[in-house]
Design an enzyme around this catalytic site. Structure first.
Site, PDB file in Angstrom:
ATOM      1  N   CYS A 124       0.909  -1.109  -0.125  1.00 61.66           N
ATOM      2  CA  CYS A 124       0.171   0.045  -0.031  1.00 61.66           C
ATOM      3  C   CYS A 124       0.837   1.135  -0.109  1.00 61.66           C
ATOM      4  O   CYS A 124       1.837   1.184   0.921  1.00 61.66           O
ATOM      5  CB  CYS A 124      -0.908   0.266   1.316  1.00 61.66           C
ATOM      6  SG  CYS A 124      -2.090  -1.264   1.209  1.00 61.66           S
ATOM      7  N   ARG A 129       4.340  -0.485  -4.819  1.00 61.76           N
ATOM      8  CA  ARG A 129       4.123  -0.805  -3.346  1.00 61.76           C
ATOM      9  C   ARG A 129       2.808  -1.698  -3.240  1.00 61.76           C
ATOM     10  O   ARG A 129       2.364  -2.389  -2.412  1.00 61.76           O
ATOM     11  CB  ARG A 129       3.884   0.373  -2.296  1.00 61.76           C
ATOM     12  CG  ARG A 129       5.081   1.066  -2.422  1.00 61.76           C
ATOM     13  CD  ARG A 129       4.790   2.341  -1.396  1.00 61.76           C
ATOM     14  NE  ARG A 129       4.466   2.111   0.163  1.00 61.76           N
ATOM     15  CZ  ARG A 129       5.646   1.512   1.010  1.00 61.76           C
ATOM     16  NH1 ARG A 129       6.860   1.984   0.765  1.00 61.76           N
ATOM     17  NH2 ARG A 129       5.239   1.238   2.133  1.00 61.76           N
ATOM     18  N   TRP A 144      -2.392  -2.953  -1.685  1.00 64.33           N
ATOM     19  CA  TRP A 144      -2.024  -4.173  -1.783  1.00 64.33           C
ATOM     20  C   TRP A 144      -2.794  -4.931  -0.905  1.00 64.33           C
ATOM     21  O   TRP A 144      -2.593  -4.644   0.418  1.00 64.33           O
ATOM     22  CB  TRP A 144      -0.610  -4.419  -1.341  1.00 64.33           C
ATOM     23  CG  TRP A 144       0.047  -5.676  -1.659  1.00 64.33           C
ATOM     24  CD1 TRP A 144       0.490  -6.247  -2.864  1.00 64.33           C
ATOM     25  CD2 TRP A 144       0.420  -6.826  -0.637  1.00 64.33           C
ATOM     26  NE1 TRP A 144       0.772  -7.612  -2.549  1.00 64.33           N
ATOM     27  CE2 TRP A 144       0.770  -7.901  -0.993  1.00 64.33           C
ATOM     28  CE3 TRP A 144       0.108  -6.851   0.607  1.00 64.33           C
ATOM     29  CZ2 TRP A 144       1.233  -8.919  -0.413  1.00 64.33           C
ATOM     30  CZ3 TRP A 144       0.529  -7.952   1.429  1.00 64.33           C
ATOM     31  CH2 TRP A 144       0.921  -8.983   0.762  1.00 64.33           C
ATOM     32  N   ASN A 177      -1.921   2.177   5.429  1.00 69.15           N
ATOM     33  CA  ASN A 177      -1.032   1.228   5.130  1.00 69.15           C
ATOM     34  C   ASN A 177      -0.778   0.450   6.133  1.00 69.15           C
ATOM     35  O   ASN A 177      -0.369   1.064   7.348  1.00 69.15           O
ATOM     36  CB  ASN A 177       0.378   1.825   4.504  1.00 69.15           C
ATOM     37  CG  ASN A 177       1.358   0.960   4.413  1.00 69.15           C
ATOM     38  OD1 ASN A 177       1.079  -0.328   4.113  1.00 69.15           O
ATOM     39  ND2 ASN A 177       2.413   1.511   4.213  1.00 69.15           N
ATOM     40  N   GLY A 178      -0.706  -0.911   6.177  1.00 66.68           N
ATOM     41  CA  GLY A 178      -0.348  -1.839   7.202  1.00 66.68           C
ATOM     42  C   GLY A 178      -1.686  -2.802   7.722  1.00 66.68           C
ATOM     43  O   GLY A 178      -2.449  -2.898   6.732  1.00 66.68           O
ATOM     44  N   GLU A 221      18.172 -17.564  -5.935  1.00 68.78           N
ATOM     45  CA  GLU A 221      17.732 -16.093  -6.460  1.00 68.78           C
ATOM     46  C   GLU A 221      17.394 -16.166  -7.809  1.00 68.78           C
ATOM     47  O   GLU A 221      16.421 -15.294  -8.370  1.00 68.78           O
ATOM     48  CB  GLU A 221      18.813 -15.117  -6.348  1.00 68.78           C
ATOM     49  CG  GLU A 221      18.715 -13.904  -6.942  1.00 68.78           C
ATOM     50  CD  GLU A 221      17.644 -12.873  -6.121  1.00 68.78           C
ATOM     51  OE1 GLU A 221      16.798 -13.399  -5.299  1.00 68.78           O
ATOM     52  OE2 GLU A 221      17.092 -12.117  -6.829  1.00 68.78           O
ATOM     53  N   LYS A 254      13.813 -15.166  -8.766  1.00 73.31           N
ATOM     54  CA  LYS A 254      13.199 -14.023  -9.903  1.00 73.31           C
ATOM     55  C   LYS A 254      12.351 -14.643 -10.957  1.00 73.31           C
ATOM     56  O   LYS A 254      11.526 -13.988 -11.340  1.00 73.31           O
ATOM     57  CB  LYS A 254      14.306 -13.616 -10.607  1.00 73.31           C
ATOM     58  CG  LYS A 254      15.179 -12.263 -10.551  1.00 73.31           C
ATOM     59  CD  LYS A 254      15.090 -11.302  -9.650  1.00 73.31           C
ATOM     60  CE  LYS A 254      14.319 -11.273  -8.393  1.00 73.31           C
ATOM     61  NZ  LYS A 254      14.873 -10.559  -7.222  1.00 73.31           N
ATOM     62  N   LYS A 265       6.560  -4.322  -3.466  1.00 71.71           N
ATOM     63  CA  LYS A 265       8.005  -3.947  -3.116  1.00 71.71           C
ATOM     64  C   LYS A 265       8.335  -4.059  -1.732  1.00 71.71           C
ATOM     65  O   LYS A 265       9.367  -4.622  -1.635  1.00 71.71           O
ATOM     66  CB  LYS A 265       8.228  -2.438  -3.974  1.00 71.71           C
ATOM     67  CG  LYS A 265       9.663  -2.189  -3.620  1.00 71.71           C
ATOM     68  CD  LYS A 265      10.414  -2.810  -4.792  1.00 71.71           C
ATOM     69  CE  LYS A 265      11.920  -2.581  -4.791  1.00 71.71           C
ATOM     70  NZ  LYS A 265      12.474  -3.753  -5.535  1.00 71.71           N
ATOM     71  N   GLU A 298       8.875 -14.984  -9.819  1.00 74.41           N
ATOM     72  CA  GLU A 298       8.145 -13.765  -9.483  1.00 74.41           C
ATOM     73  C   GLU A 298       7.519 -13.050 -10.853  1.00 74.41           C
ATOM     74  O   GLU A 298       6.343 -12.574 -10.628  1.00 74.41           O
ATOM     75  CB  GLU A 298       9.080 -12.721  -8.872  1.00 74.41           C
ATOM     76  CG  GLU A 298       9.331 -12.697  -7.521  1.00 74.41           C
ATOM     77  CD  GLU A 298      10.120 -11.641  -7.067  1.00 74.41           C
ATOM     78  OE1 GLU A 298      11.472 -11.701  -7.532  1.00 74.41           O
ATOM     79  OE2 GLU A 298       9.827 -10.664  -6.585  1.00 74.41           O
ATOM     80  N   HIS A 340      19.150 -36.239  -4.665  1.00 73.03           N
ATOM     81  CA  HIS A 340      18.444 -36.705  -3.234  1.00 73.03           C
ATOM     82  C   HIS A 340      16.820 -36.413  -3.520  1.00 73.03           C
ATOM     83  O   HIS A 340      16.270 -36.403  -2.632  1.00 73.03           O
ATOM     84  CB  HIS A 340      19.054 -35.927  -2.215  1.00 73.03           C
ATOM     85  CG  HIS A 340      20.197 -36.106  -1.903  1.00 73.03           C
ATOM     86  ND1 HIS A 340      20.829 -37.569  -1.500  1.00 73.03           N
ATOM     87  CD2 HIS A 340      21.653 -35.401  -2.129  1.00 73.03           C
ATOM     88  CE1 HIS A 340      22.223 -37.537  -1.719  1.00 73.03           C
ATOM     89  NE2 HIS A 340      22.743 -36.307  -1.864  1.00 73.03           N
TER      90      HIS A 340
HETATM   91  C1  F6R Z   1      12.317 -10.227  -4.604  1.00 71.01           C
HETATM   92  C2  F6R Z   1      12.067  -9.372  -3.765  1.00 71.01           C
HETATM   93  C3  F6R Z   1      11.835  -9.836  -2.384  1.00 71.01           C
HETATM   94  C4  F6R Z   1      12.238  -8.978  -1.482  1.00 71.01           C
HETATM   95  C5  F6R Z   1      11.885  -9.305   0.299  1.00 71.01           C
HETATM   96  C6  F6R Z   1      12.577  -8.624   1.128  1.00 71.01           C
HETATM   97  O1  F6R Z   1      12.637  -9.727  -5.847  1.00 71.01           O
HETATM   98  O2  F6R Z   1      12.101  -8.097  -3.853  1.00 71.01           O
HETATM   99  O3  F6R Z   1      11.762 -11.230  -2.118  1.00 71.01           O
HETATM  100  O4  F6R Z   1      13.515  -9.327  -1.365  1.00 71.01           O
HETATM  101  O5  F6R Z   1      10.473  -8.983   0.372  1.00 71.01           O
HETATM  102  O6  F6R Z   1      12.630  -7.008   0.879  1.00 71.01           O
HETATM  103  P1  F6R Z   1      13.504  -6.029   1.701  1.00 71.01           P
HETATM  104  O7  F6R Z   1      15.064  -6.351   1.008  1.00 71.01           O
HETATM  105  O8  F6R Z   1      13.035  -4.764   1.171  1.00 71.01           O
HETATM  106  O9  F6R Z   1      13.506  -6.300   3.089  1.00 71.01           O
END
Ligand code: F6R
Length: 600
Positions: free
Chosen positions: A2, A32, A77, A103-104, A473, A477, A595, A480, A496
């Site tokens: 949000c 966000r 969100w 937000n929250g 990672e 990616k 984000k 996502e 395994h």
């Molecule tokens: C993946 C991504 C999330 C963040 C996670 C932590 O691309 O962006 O997995 O890495 O939500 O976010 P931060 O680093 O802001 O604590």
């Protein structure tokens, strides 16, 4: 998670138009959350516009301008209630006297709602937020003035919030913060409030960060910050060092692609001025030499957690015991945190609720805490004992890219600083990474590889040692932004169990750096998947003979194992980007994600 924007223009004739500011803010905050968006305009009465979906849906229903209005806006969100027009913010009371954005999560909303319903209030949405305007209205009816009504309503809330409210017949925005970010922008043309600076950076670079427990009143020509008792708090106005262009797309189709291309600059920024090779020393901002007992504990989530797995390897190699915790599991792990512990929270945004909770727990028991973050003024940066900024610049794409690269570099710096000695070869190698990444960006075949495997059933990623976090990672990616099944494994683990998933339509991306024992073992694992007819894409610096066993090779410049992992990751980012592009996905705003994850 949000986004909130609020604006009070100083002068109807000369100040920016309220709708222009709100829409600019909502577009700047859409990373966000983007389930729905809405605005409330106050100008003698309240007008509320809201719509499910992205900000562009809202735009089509808005008037041309709202020059003299005071306004708040929100991009959502969803946490309570599905994305829909009725659950979109702002929410109002029954008589449309007050509109609220939030937000929250309000944890005690069910109790509050039951009480309000017993008093005859009808709720229009499924949200937790809607209790707030009704609580404010109840206080107004009991005779309180607007500010008192707002404060009394906030006092009843449990949970996390940044909340802003406008009233039908007032020119003031009231706001409060508890565990969700809130920042004020000040200028001669008017005053702004938002969840994050990109929302108003086009209009002002002068900001005041609000702390937990503080209240704000935003007027045409003044900003007042008070504590929970109502006493005025002295504030510090800071100037932001980046420009609106830094937060724009600069001609790229997506923020993600732009941010992938910004990695050389981001890494140079992270390293600048921190390594003194002559004196063989590392200076990490104002972090003094640290002392601790027991294992060094990292707490982080998602991509940041993957960076900490690299950090653990670097520390362990230097003889220091370290453990990485997924922050949401920190409590359950019964970790041995005490007043002599060192806890390092790695968080790009500096606002992630899970990470903040773990860090606050460490602070509570008196541990030394370090925040490794990208966002100056974020909650993590303000609440940790020490801060290491990764200096990657604003990252808008929801999928973390350049901030991961900068976190990887920060892990090398931190490990060397904690060890008290620099490894000159590693530092030298780190200095070559920006140029090597540039070479990858200029020559990568990732797009062609992505096109070849766009229809795959699933994607697997494998690696050993420093390449293992990169395999995780790479898979994250891919999931996502393509919405396709992807998994990362330690290369040796495939046999395994996961090998059962491998078919001729599940490409396996294997990172092989150098030609040492690790590389040779990974090549052995590649042969195992090849024997089961899975296509293999090798990401390699070409020093081993892995190309003989791979269907495709994505090259990276020659590198050691640690910096090679940083290079390999760029190729994997590009593959995911191009697969998602081919599938027409919403790359910068993938479904269901946000984000900055400010709920637990
Ligand atoms: C993946 C991504 C999330 C963040 C996670 C932590 O691309 O962006 O997995 O890495 O939500 O976010 P931060 O680093 O802001 O604590």
């Amino acid at each position: 998670m949000c986004g909130i924007i609020g604006y009070v223009g100083a002068n109807a004739l000369t100040s920016p138009d309220t709708l222009e500011v709100l829409l600019n803010g909502l577009n700047g905050l859409e990373y966000r959350g983007y389930d729905s968006a809405g605005v409330a305009l106050s100008n003698g009465s309240l007008e509320v516009y809201k719509h499910e979906g992205q900000v562009s849906n809202l735009e089509s229903m808005l008037p041309q301008s709202a020059p003299d209005s005071v306004g708040i806006g929100h991009t959502r969100w969803s946490t309570h209630g599905p994305p829909s027009d009725r659950n979109a913010h702002p929410h109002t009371d029954t008589h449309n006297r007050v509109a609220v954005v939030h937000n929250g999560i309000i944890e005690n909303y069910e109790e509050l709602k039951t009480t309000l319903q017993a008093q005859g209030v009808t709720f229009e949405s499924d949200t937790d937020t809607e209790v707030v305007p009704h609580l404010i209205a109840a206080e107004l009816e009991a005779g309180a003035d607007e500010e008192t009504a707002f404060r009394r309503a906030i006092d009843q809330l449990e949970g996390s919030y940044a909340i802003a409210a406008v009233f039908a017949d007032s020119e003031t925005i009231y706001a409060a913060r508890h565990e969700s970010p809130l920042v004020i922008g000040v200028s001669d043309e008017g005053n702004y409030l938002a969840s994050d600076v990109p929302a108003f950076i086009r209009f002002t670079d002068r900001v005041i960060y609000i702390d937990d427990g503080q209240f704000v009143t935003l007027d045409r020509d003044s900003v007042t910050v008070t504590d929970s008792e109502g006493h005025t708090v002295e504030t510090k106005t800071e100037t932001i060092s980046w420009s609106p262009e830094d937060a724009g797309k600069s001609g790229y189709d997506h923020y993600m692609l732009k941010e992938i291309h910004e990695q050389p600059a981001a890494l140079r920024g992270c390293l600048r001025g921190r390594v003194n090779e002559l004196e063989r020393s590392i200076t990490l901002d104002s972090i003094p030499p640290l002392e601790w007992e027991g294992p060094i504990m990292f707490v982080a989530c998602g991509t940041s957690y993957h960076a900490t797995l690299g950090g653990v390897q670097l520390l362990e190699e230097r003889g220091m015991h370290a453990v990485a915790y997924q922050a949401s599991e920190f409590e359950a792990a019964r970790r041995p945190v005490g007043e002599n512990s060192l806890v390092i929270a790695v968080t790009q945004s500096g606002e992630t609720a899970d990470t903040m909770r773990a860090m606050r727990e460490a602070n509570r028991v008196g541990a030394t805490t370090v925040a490794v973050t990208n966002v100056v003024g974020s909650s993590a940066s303000r609440e940790a004992d020490h801060v290491l900024y990764i200096r990657a610049g604003p990252e808008i794409g929801v999928a973390a890219t350049k901030t991961f690269a900068s976190q990887q570099a920060a892990m090398v710096l931190l490990a060397s600083a904690l060890h008290g000695e620099i490894d000159p070869e590693l530092v030298q190698a780190l200095r070559t990474v920006p140029d090597s990444i540039q070479t990858i960006l200029d020559t990568s075949d990732a797009k062609a590889v992505a096109e070849t495997y766009a229809d795959a059933d699933a994607y697997f990623f494998i690696g050993r040692g420093p390449q293992y976090p990169v395999a995780l990672e790479g898979a994250l990616k891919m999931k996502e932004i393509t919405y396709k099944h992807a998994e990362g494994f330690a290369a040796g683990e495939l046999k395994h169990g996961p090998l059962a998933l491998v078919t001729d339509n599940t490409p396996v991306f294997a990172t092989v750096i150098g030609d040492g024992p690790r590389a040779r073992k990974t090549i052995g694992n590649i042969k195992e998947v090849e024997a089961r007819s899975a296509p293999v894409v090798a990401i390699t610096d070409g020093r081993s003979d892995v190309a003989r066993y791979a269907d495709h090779v994505l090259e990276v410049p020659e590198a050691d194992d640690v910096t090679g992992s940083m290079l390999a990751n760029v190729q994997l980012q590009l593959v995911s980007y191009w697969v998602a592009h081919g599938l027409g996905r919403s790359i910068d705003k993938p479904r269901n994600l946000a984000k900055s994850v400010t709920v637990e």
